[in-house]
Design an enzyme around this catalytic site. Structure first.
Site, short mmCIF file in Angstrom:
data_model
loop_
_atom_site.label_atom_id
_atom_site.label_comp_id
_atom_site.label_asym_id
_atom_site.label_seq_id
_atom_site.Cartn_x
_atom_site.Cartn_y
_atom_site.Cartn_z
N ALA A 66 0.85 -1.19 0.00
CA ALA A 66 0.00 0.00 0.00
C ALA A 66 0.88 1.24 0.00
CB ALA A 66 -0.91 0.01 1.22
N GLY A 112 -0.72 -5.13 0.90
CA GLY A 112 -1.98 -5.03 0.16
C GLY A 112 -1.92 -5.69 -1.19
N GLU A 115 -2.61 -9.27 -0.51
CA GLU A 115 -4.03 -9.35 -0.15
C GLU A 115 -4.92 -9.24 -1.39
OE1 GLU A 115 -4.58 -7.61 4.26
OE2 GLU A 115 -3.51 -6.24 2.92
N GLU A 135 3.29 -6.02 7.32
CA GLU A 135 2.65 -4.93 8.06
C GLU A 135 3.14 -4.75 9.49
OE1 GLU A 135 -0.28 -5.86 4.74
OE2 GLU A 135 1.12 -6.97 6.01
#
Length: 260
Positions: A66, A112, A115, A135
């Site tokens: 991200a 992300g 994900e 993360e």
């Protein structure tokens, strides 16, 4: 529709969405998530598209995480809202889409990005791909479904280790874990993925959508996957595709499915 951070091409009923932020290693920001959400929704309604493939631009990254600069100063409320909106608009939306979505993981798929790949119905990786959920190195946890989908795909113990150590794994490790279905040379990634897509396209779209729904039901709280399967199985009998498929079988010819 014009998109800021993605490119779309459609060929032989396969829509390829390329996440196009090469200077940022295709990192997800709000604008990119919005582009992806709008594009997937539009393609889901396009009768000329039967399969969607997601890939990153260039050879270094699928999505390298991200865009941290966007949320570095968020409050607890803003952080929770970021995760909730992203999951609803894109990650859960892809997972529950009636049309198959395949992630062609070319390079880094981190945070992300992994994900996003896990929200797709399955994954094919290039041999240079590396995957991880880093993360916790930022004082966070995965917020776009990573703590839920990773254990479903590779088991609780391995998911715990990957998330707590923030370690990256190679494409071959990901295949051994069951995180990706295939590992192929970088230059063959899209062509190999398209071969799989064409196999899917030969089959009944309505039935494929119902199969996705039934499989997903097994992983949702409060859902009985067997009940969903029974209901979905029955609904297939009321379609033109069922009549065409059975007629083609009995007449020893190839079926021509319409998705109706």
């Amino acid at each position: 529709m014009n998109y800021e951070n993605i490119l779309i091409s459609i060929e032989e009923k396969v829509a390829t969405i390329t996440i196009d932020r090469p200077t940022k290693l295709n990192a997800l920001n709000k604008a990119t998530i919005s582009d992806l959400s709008n594009a997937v929704e539009s393609l889901s309604k396009n009768d000329d598209v039967r399969v969607i493939v997601l890939i990153g631009s260039g050879e270094k990254a699928f999505v390298a995480g991200a865009d941290i600069s966007e949320f570095a100063n968020y409050t607890t409320v803003e952080g929770a809202q970021l995760a909730a909106e992203g999951q609803e608009s894109l990650f859960d939306f892809i997972e529950n889409l009636k049309k198959p979505v395949i992630a062609a993981v070319n390079g880094f798929a981190l945070g992300g990005g992994l994900e996003l790949a896990m929200a797709c119905h399955f994954r094919v990786a290039s041999d240079n791909a590396k995957m991880g959920l880093p993360e916790v190195t930022l004082g966070l946890i995965p917020g776009y479904g990573g703590t839920q989908r990773l254990p479903q795909l590779i088991g609780k113990g391995r998911a715990m280790e990957m998330i707590m150590t923030a370690a990256m794994i190679t494409a071959e490790q990901a295949k051994d874990y069951g995180l990706v279905n295939y590992v192929v040379p970088q230059e063959e990634l899209l062509s190999f993925t398209n071969v799989i897509a064409q196999k899917i396209i030969k089959n009944a779209p309505f039935a494929i959508g119902k199969a996705i729904k039934a499989i997903n039901a097994n992983f949702k709280d409060g859902k009985n996957g067997f009940d969903t399967e029974i209901k979905s199985f029955g609904e297939c009998f009321g379609t033109q595709d069922f009549k065409e498929g059975t007629a083609a079988f009995l007449e020893k010819r190839k079926a021509e499915f319409t998705g109706k």
